[in-house]
Write a protein that holds these residues in place. Structure first.
Motif, mmCIF file in Angstrom:
data_model
loop_
_atom_site.group_PDB
_atom_site.id
_atom_site.type_symbol
_atom_site.label_atom_id
_atom_site.label_comp_id
_atom_site.label_asym_id
_atom_site.label_seq_id
_atom_site.Cartn_x
_atom_site.Cartn_y
_atom_site.Cartn_z
ATOM 1 N N THR A 143 0.509 -1.049 -0.264
ATOM 2 C CA THR A 143 -0.111 -0.504 -0.395
ATOM 3 C C THR A 143 1.271 1.001 -0.008
ATOM 4 O OG1 THR A 143 -1.513 -1.028 1.303
ATOM 5 C CG2 THR A 143 -2.223 1.269 1.319
ATOM 6 N N LEU A 144 0.404 2.445 -0.780
ATOM 7 C CA LEU A 144 1.759 3.427 -0.908
ATOM 8 C C LEU A 144 1.034 3.904 0.335
ATOM 9 C CD1 LEU A 144 0.339 4.730 -5.164
ATOM 10 C CD2 LEU A 144 3.071 3.957 -3.654
ATOM 11 N N GLY A 145 2.393 4.860 0.410
ATOM 12 C CA GLY A 145 2.914 5.477 1.986
ATOM 13 C C GLY A 145 3.140 4.489 2.622
ATOM 14 N N TYR A 146 3.083 3.370 3.155
ATOM 15 C CA TYR A 146 3.860 2.621 3.791
ATOM 16 C C TYR A 146 4.451 1.472 3.014
ATOM 17 C CZ TYR A 146 -0.621 3.260 6.433
ATOM 18 O OH TYR A 146 -2.170 4.242 6.779
ATOM 19 N N ILE A 147 4.467 1.759 1.960
ATOM 20 C CA ILE A 147 5.400 0.584 1.446
ATOM 21 C C ILE A 147 7.241 1.264 1.780
ATOM 22 C CG2 ILE A 147 4.654 -1.099 -0.062
ATOM 23 C CD1 ILE A 147 5.072 0.991 -2.506
ATOM 24 N N ALA A 148 7.771 0.510 2.208
ATOM 25 C CA ALA A 148 10.036 1.211 1.951
ATOM 26 C C ALA A 148 10.099 1.703 0.261
ATOM 27 C CB ALA A 148 10.238 -0.287 2.124
ATOM 28 N N PRO A 149 10.889 2.756 0.826
ATOM 29 C CA PRO A 149 11.733 2.706 -0.687
ATOM 30 C C PRO A 149 11.787 1.754 -1.416
ATOM 31 C CG PRO A 149 12.456 4.800 1.102
ATOM 32 C CD PRO A 149 11.119 3.114 1.899
ATOM 33 N N GLU A 150 12.792 1.393 -1.403
ATOM 34 C CA GLU A 150 13.450 0.494 -1.959
ATOM 35 C C GLU A 150 12.268 -0.937 -2.714
ATOM 36 O OE1 GLU A 150 13.611 -1.858 2.475
ATOM 37 O OE2 GLU A 150 14.670 0.641 1.001
ATOM 38 N N TYR A 151 11.545 -0.616 -1.410
ATOM 39 C CA TYR A 151 10.401 -1.901 -2.271
ATOM 40 C C TYR A 151 9.568 -1.260 -3.400
ATOM 41 C CZ TYR A 151 6.066 -4.981 -1.792
ATOM 42 O OH TYR A 151 5.648 -5.973 -1.793
ATOM 43 N N LEU A 153 -2.331 17.412 4.410
ATOM 44 C CA LEU A 153 -1.007 18.235 4.987
ATOM 45 C C LEU A 153 0.502 16.855 4.124
ATOM 46 C CD1 LEU A 153 0.046 19.157 7.341
ATOM 47 C CD2 LEU A 153 -0.224 17.060 7.897
ATOM 48 N N PHE A 154 0.090 16.467 3.143
ATOM 49 C CA PHE A 154 1.805 16.074 2.654
ATOM 50 C C PHE A 154 1.441 16.341 1.004
ATOM 51 C CE2 PHE A 154 0.991 13.039 6.673
ATOM 52 C CZ PHE A 154 1.979 14.119 7.005
ATOM 53 N N ASN A 155 2.568 16.215 0.379
ATOM 54 C CA ASN A 155 2.749 15.971 -1.352
ATOM 55 C C ASN A 155 3.758 15.996 -1.949
ATOM 56 O OD1 ASN A 155 4.987 17.667 -0.729
ATOM 57 N ND2 ASN A 155 3.085 19.672 -0.601
ATOM 58 N N GLU A 156 3.933 15.163 -2.801
ATOM 59 C CA GLU A 156 5.137 15.160 -2.890
ATOM 60 C C GLU A 156 6.995 15.559 -2.628
ATOM 61 O OE1 GLU A 156 4.321 17.937 -5.916
ATOM 62 O OE2 GLU A 156 3.403 16.139 -5.160
ATOM 63 N N ASN A 157 7.049 16.772 -1.995
ATOM 64 C CA ASN A 157 7.882 17.255 -1.122
ATOM 65 C C ASN A 157 7.675 16.907 0.014
ATOM 66 O OD1 ASN A 157 8.875 18.259 -3.965
ATOM 67 N ND2 ASN A 157 7.074 20.033 -3.853
ATOM 68 N N LEU A 158 6.699 16.379 0.759
ATOM 69 C CA LEU A 158 6.632 16.132 1.841
ATOM 70 C C LEU A 158 5.494 15.601 1.879
ATOM 71 C CD1 LEU A 158 7.547 17.564 5.189
ATOM 72 C CD2 LEU A 158 5.304 19.376 4.873
ATOM 73 N N GLY A 159 6.292 14.768 2.995
ATOM 74 C CA GLY A 159 5.750 12.974 3.813
ATOM 75 C C GLY A 159 5.733 13.328 4.767
ATOM 76 N N LEU A 160 4.956 12.116 5.710
ATOM 77 C CA LEU A 160 4.490 12.024 7.531
ATOM 78 C C LEU A 160 5.773 12.031 7.525
ATOM 79 C CD1 LEU A 160 2.676 11.417 9.322
ATOM 80 C CD2 LEU A 160 2.425 8.925 8.825
#
Length: 183
Positions: free
Chosen positions: A62-70, A103-110
C-alpha cells in the motif's frame, strides 16, 4: 503497537524461514475484545529462502507504507516491514495518514513532517487525544512520546541497512514501556 512489533518479530525470527508481511498498515491490524492487536491479511506476504535476506517482487503493498526500495526496485526484505511499522507508529502518534493529501505532497511526507518537528516541537504534531484533558502532560510523558517518535524515525531510515531490526524495536518498546510505567 507492541503487539504488532511482537507479531512481526515472530514472522521474521520465529521460524527457520523468515516471512515478510509486505503490507503492514493499520487496516491489516485487528483488535480483539481485549484490545490485543493481531496482524492479518497475508495475501502478498513472501517467504524468504533460508540463504536469502531479500527477494524481488512485482506485487506492491500500500502506497504510503511501503519502503522506498520496495516501491522503486521491488526488493522485499524484513527491513521493509520495519519501515512500514515505523510509518504506522507515526500514524498512530500523529493521527495522520501518510497519504493525507491535505498536509502531504511529493515534497513533504509523514516521515519528513515528523522529522522536522523532532525533537523541539514534537508535541505540536502528536495527537492531543493521546492525553485526556484532565491528565497533565508531564516531562515523563513527553520523554515517552519523544522516545516513540525517535523509534519510528529509526525504523524509517531511507537506506534499508541503516534501519533497526524488529528485534531492536521490541527491545526499545519494552524499555519505553518500563520507563514510562515506573512510578
Amino acid at each position: 503497537m507492541h503487539d504488532v512489533a511482537m507479531a512481526i518479530e515472530y514472522l521474521h525470527h520465529g521460524n527457520d524461514t523468515p516471512i515478510v508481511h509486505c503490507d503492514l498498515k493499520p487496516a491489516n491490524v485487528l483488535l480483539d475484545e481485549n484490545m490485543v492487536a493481531h496482524v492479518g491479511d497475508f495475501g502478498i506476504s513472501k517467504i524468504l529462502a533460508v540463504s536469502k535476506s531479500m527477494a524481488h517482487t512485482e506485487t506492491l503493498g500500500t502506497l504510503g507504507y511501503i519502503a522506498p526500495e520496495y516501491g522503486s526496485e521491488g526488493i522485499v526484505s524484513a527491513s521493509g516491514d520495519v519501515y512500514s511499522y515505523g510509518i504506522m507508529l507515526m500514524e498512530v502518534l500523529a493521527k495522520r495518514r501518510p497519504t493525507d493529501e491535505e498536509l502531504f505532497n511529493e515534497n513533504l511526507g509523514l516521515r519528513e513532517w515528523i522529522r522536522l518537528a523532532f525533537p523541539r516541537t514534537i508535541m505540536e504534531v502528536v495527537d492531543a487525544n493521546l492525553f485526556p484533558e484532565e491528565e497533565q502532560i508531564t516531562s515523563k510523558s513527553e520523554i515517552c512520546i519523544a522516545s516513540m517518535v525517535e523509534l519510528a524515525l529509526d525504523c524509517t531510515m531511507e537506506i534499508p541497512e541503516s534501519r533497526i531490526t524488529i528485534k531492536d524495536v521490541v527491545k526499545r518498546l519494552n524499555k519505553i514501556k518500563n520507563t514510562f510505567l515506573k512510578t
